[in-house]
Scaffold this motif. Structure first.
Motif, short mmCIF file in Angstrom:
data_model
loop_
_atom_site.label_atom_id
_atom_site.label_comp_id
_atom_site.label_asym_id
_atom_site.label_seq_id
_atom_site.Cartn_x
_atom_site.Cartn_y
_atom_site.Cartn_z
N LEU A 56 18.48 27.68 -3.59
CA LEU A 56 19.69 26.84 -3.83
C LEU A 56 19.62 25.36 -3.25
O LEU A 56 20.46 24.68 -3.95
CB LEU A 56 20.16 28.27 -2.36
N CYS A 57 18.57 25.11 -2.41
CA CYS A 57 18.20 23.60 -1.94
C CYS A 57 18.11 22.94 -3.51
O CYS A 57 18.67 21.78 -3.49
CB CYS A 57 17.61 23.68 -1.15
N ILE A 58 17.70 23.29 -4.34
CA ILE A 58 17.51 23.19 -5.63
C ILE A 58 18.48 22.46 -6.88
O ILE A 58 18.77 22.08 -7.06
CB ILE A 58 16.08 24.00 -6.41
N PHE A 59 18.90 24.17 -6.67
CA PHE A 59 20.27 24.07 -7.37
C PHE A 59 21.23 23.27 -7.39
O PHE A 59 22.07 22.75 -7.71
CB PHE A 59 20.89 25.18 -7.39
N LYS A 60 21.63 22.55 -5.73
CA LYS A 60 22.23 21.95 -5.32
C LYS A 60 22.17 20.19 -5.71
O LYS A 60 22.97 19.18 -6.21
CB LYS A 60 22.76 21.73 -3.61
N VAL A 61 20.95 20.06 -5.47
CA VAL A 61 20.72 18.48 -5.99
C VAL A 61 20.59 18.52 -7.44
O VAL A 61 20.55 17.33 -7.77
CB VAL A 61 18.97 18.68 -5.76
N ALA A 62 20.08 19.50 -8.42
CA ALA A 62 20.35 19.19 -9.47
C ALA A 62 21.40 18.90 -9.73
O ALA A 62 21.98 18.63 -10.27
CB ALA A 62 19.72 20.83 -10.28
#
Length: 305
Positions: free
Chosen positions: A195-201
């Protein structure tokens, strides 16, 4: 002349330094976390290692994007190459998105498989702590360099480092919880990383797209420019003022009204003065295009769009 060449040399040194730091740091960290994840039986740490490995490709892309965007304008690209940075940021965003997607799929399969979950070893916990400290330091350094370079691609790379630090916090919580008797917290930590990766992406892709579709600098910024232009001697009125972001630079289009009875030479001199003052106002402004209208007292009002 020497000042400009020195600035270019300094920028080149900064780009090379931050790129080498990012690539070398992420390779060493990825290997360390992967070994720790395997030896420590931690899916969260292995996911974290994959995330760090994606940072290597991200830094390479950022490095290429920044260098290519600094190329001078040529006959085929008369407006320069600044938007190459936007393309680099888009690639970074999609790399992050695909990394998060892959981690999410593997983790969900692991949770629903029903197989017993291993308890992570101490080495995985140590790796998470080392990763948090290292990636947070890399974030601050890369962000500092991105501000010096006014680089969108390196700023995206900096936030990539921050997302990795957040991922490692999730790993720390998951691994620690699993060692305290809750093994399911390890794969749950992997989902948190996803989820953290999705947000930054999402943030990176959205920012890059905004800069590629001629987004304005906002009303407040245009109000400041309008006030600056209106104070130039000879400007009777501002008929139009548009701004647009081009990569990491700004283009301005303006229409000013001057006394219609003055000579073309004098009107041109006023426009030239506006041009110079606006470009001196903000180093990010690459160019301002000015159109001069005759001023009529009947329509004596100041407005802009």
């Amino acid at each position: 002349m020497n000042d400009k060449s020195d600035q270019k040399i300094n920028e080149g040194k900064i780009v090379n330094r931050v790129s080498v730091m990012g690539i070398a740091g992420n390779i060493m960290l990825s290997v360390f976390k992967l070994v720790a994840g395997i030896l420590g039986h931690s899916g969260a740490m292995i996911s974290d290692a994959v995330h760090s490995l994606s940072d290597v490709f991200a830094t390479v892309i950022a490095y290429m994007g920044v260098n290519m965007s600094k190329k001078k304008a040529d006959q085929e690209h008369p407006y320069g190459h600044e938007r190459i940075e936007c393309a680099a940021s888009l690639i970074l965003g999609f790399i992050l998105f695909m990394t998060g997607f892959e981690i999410g799929i593997v983790t969900i399969k692991k949770i629903i498989s029903g197989q017993p979950l291993a308890v992570p070893g101490m080495i995985a916990l140590i790796a998470a702590i080392v990763s948090i400290a290292t990636k947070e330091a890399m974030f601050h350094y890369t962000r500092h360099c991105a501000k010096l370079l006014n680089s969108e691609a390196f700023m995206a790379d900096a936030w990539h480092h921050r997302s990795d630090a957040l991922s490692s916090i999730g790993s720390l919580v998951g691994i620690g919880g699993a060692r305290l008797g809750f093994p399911v917290l390890d794969p749950i930590a992997s989902l948190f990383i996803c989820l953290c990766i999705f947000k930054v992406a999402y943030d990176i892709i959205r920012g890059a797209l905004d800069n590629m579709v001629d987004t304005s600098c906002g009303r407040e910024y245009e109000d400041q420019l309008s006030e600056l232009i209106s104070k130039v001697d000879g400007v009777k009125r501002i008929d139009l003022l548009h701004t647009r972001i081009f990569g990491n630079r700004i283009y301005v289009d303006a229409e000013i009204a001057v006394d219609g009875s003055m000579s073309l030479d004098k009107a041109h001199a006023i426009a030239e003065k506006v041009h110079n003052q606006v470009e001196a106002h903000d180093s990010n402004i690459k160019h301002i295009m000015i159109h001069v209208n005759p001023y009529h007292k009947i329509n004596n009002h100041r407005h802009y769009e």
